[in-house]
Design an enzyme around this catalytic site. Structure first.
Site, PDB file in Angstrom:
ATOM      1  CG  HIS A   1      -1.825   1.181   1.272  1.00 13.49           C
ATOM      2  ND1 HIS A   1      -2.768   1.439   0.291  1.00 13.49           N
ATOM      3  CD2 HIS A   1      -1.933   2.207   2.146  1.00 13.49           C
ATOM      4  CE1 HIS A   1      -3.410   2.550   0.581  1.00 13.49           C
ATOM      5  NE2 HIS A   1      -2.924   3.053   1.698  1.00 13.49           N
ATOM      6  CB  CYS A   2       3.760   2.275   1.813  1.00 12.78           C
ATOM      7  SG  CYS A   2       2.784   2.307   3.330  1.00 12.78           S
ATOM      8  CB  ILE A   3       6.991   1.331  -1.887  1.00 17.51           C
ATOM      9  CG1 ILE A   3       7.490   1.091  -0.468  1.00 17.51           C
ATOM     10  CG2 ILE A   3       8.147   1.818  -2.743  1.00 17.51           C
ATOM     11  CD1 ILE A   3       8.575   0.064  -0.364  1.00 17.51           C
TER      12      ILE A   3
ATOM     13  CB  ILE B   1       0.469   4.760  -3.117  1.00 13.32           C
ATOM     14  CG1 ILE B   1      -0.310   3.636  -3.831  1.00 13.32           C
ATOM     15  CG2 ILE B   1      -0.435   5.949  -2.829  1.00 13.32           C
ATOM     16  CD1 ILE B   1      -1.408   3.036  -3.008  1.00 13.32           C
ATOM     17  CG  ASP B   2       3.385   6.297   0.633  1.00 11.62           C
ATOM     18  OD1 ASP B   2       2.174   6.163   0.373  1.00 11.62           O
ATOM     19  OD2 ASP B   2       3.914   5.789   1.630  1.00 11.62           O
TER      20      ASP B   2
END
Length: 434
Positions: A269-271, A273-274
């Site tokens: 979910h993080c890398i 998108i962020d």
């Protein structure tokens, strides 16, 4: 009053969003002696939790059941329960839109649902990863929208980015340092008191924007370095050099080098998108984030690179892609978890299907594909048993789960595309690194 309640463990704590971030937090506070109210829009999740059943692989059902039996944990879809809470932690998704811009709908909708029930002296903490300024510009106005309360006067707001790494054997919720940002002394005092009850090391920073930026820096750093090593993989392959051997040799240097590893693309979910959250916000200041955007382009191109490898391997075997059956090993975005958010396997399935191939997947932790916003057509597709390996023209290893018997996989496969160096100790002409 609030900090005293927290110290005495009389504070009633609510967690909104009971996924990979919210549920571990709820259990940590519950084990520390607090009464927890979990709120989620997914009724199936809340019903399972009230039966003491976990839906996340690395979280034991018995931990949930123990808190339910002690009446220390309640899960519900009813947002009006917020009126009974002293501290509310928001752990909701922050995805991207189809135009790769921040999707604030989950934060906005959650804040709107809480706002009518917000009480005096309540602490609200946002944990969702987002761009600098979200707490101040988005969350607080929504929290103030349906009541006469004002942040800083009647209730408090802080930002503390989640740092969950599912199934990490060394770092869990309680021993992972926690960054906390607040825009008033009272909010900071309350947030430090709250998290200090369960977490060993707290890292207070100047304000909410700084805390929001901290999480983005962590993940932009990872995204850029993964892109670098993915690009080097392609370059070294053309030179006849094994990038994995280069990494192993390079990491023997005891200073000035940190190993990163290539793969079929970014998941989780993080890398993935962020970095786009930061590039979007930077445009507001007239700044072009060329370095970050280039890294994003490299990482996004990796699934296509894997598909090209698959096509080339089948061509060498004189097989037409439209006549082939392909099995992809691993739907989870990383090894030994059941978390498939933003998994590149979805993309590779669809790319291969566009070429006319029959594509299946196997994952020991994910028996069936659930509904996703981006890949809804794959809903209901089931994991194929490995006993059927020899009926496929090609096997591709996309997630290197420890449960896999790699010698057996190579033995029973016709062609093996290895994107994770999982077969490094196996000598076979069947194996093609990608």
């Amino acid at each position: 009053m609030l900090t005293e309640k927290i110290r005495n463990k009389d504070a009633r704590i609510g967690i909104v969003g009971l996924g990979y971030v919210g549920l571990p937090l709820a259990l940590a506070f519950g084990k520390a002696g607090f009464s927890i109210t979990g709120i989620d829009i997914d009724k199936e999740k809340t019903e399972r939790l009230m039966k003491g059943s976990s839906y996340i692989k690395h979280i034991p059902s018995e931990d949930i059941l123990a808190l339910v039996k002690k009446n220390r944990f309640v899960a519900s879809t009813d947002f009006s329960l917020a009126s009974e809470l002293d501290c509310i932690l928001l752990c909701v998704p922050t995805p991207l839109t189809k135009h790769r811009e921040p999707d604030m709908s989950f934060i906005r909708n959650t804040a709107r649902k809480i706002s009518p029930y917000l009480s005096n002296n309540t602490l609200v903490v946002l944990e969702s990863t987002t761009y600098p300024g979200t707490t101040e510009e988005v969350l607080i106005p929504e929290l103030e929208s349906a009541n006469n309360l004002k942040q800083g006067k009647d209730f408090y707001v802080a930002y503390s980015p989640e740092r969950e790494d599912p199934n990490n054997p060394s770092f869990r919720t309680t021993n992972t340092p926690k960054v906390i940002g607040a825009d008033s002394e009272a909010a900071m005092e309350a947030a430090l008191s709250l998290y200090g009850a369960i977490i060993e090391k707290l890292v207070p920073v100047a304000n909410t924007k700084t805390a929001e930026a901290t999480k983005l820096m962590e993940n932009v750093f990872r995204a850029v370095n993964i892109a670098l090593v993915n690009e080097l993989k392609v370059i070294f392959e053309k030179m006849g050099i094994d990038v994995w051997e280069v990494i192993e040799a390079a990491k023997t240097k005891p200073f000035g080098y940190m190993p990163f590893y290539p793969g079929p693309g970014l998941g989780g979910h993080c890398i993935p998108i962020d970095p786009f959250y930061l590039t979007w916000k930077a445009r507001e200041y007239g700044i072009s984030t060329r370095f970050i955007e280039l890294a994003g382009e490299v990482n996004i191109s990796m699934p296509n690179y894997v598909v090209e490898k698959i096509l080339a391997s089948l061509n060498l075997a004189k097989k037409k892609i439209s006549d082939c059956r392909i099995l992809l090993l691993g739907l989870a975005y990383k090894k030994n978890v059941d978390d498939e958010r933003e998994s590149v396997t979805y993309t590779i399935i669809e790319l291969l299907q566009e070429q006319g191939a029959h594509v299946d997947f196997n994952d020991p932790f994910i028996p069936e594909i659930k509904l996703t916003r981006a890949h809804s057509k794959l809903k209901g597709k089931k994991s194929i048993p490995l006993s059927a390996l020899d009926s496929y023209d090609l096997t591709a290893i996309l997630t290197d789960h420890s449960d896999y018997d790699y010698p057996g996989i190579v033995k029973n496969s016709k062609i093996v595309i290895d994107t994770r160096n999982a077969c490094k100790d196996i000598k076979s002409e069947k194996i093609i690194k990608a």
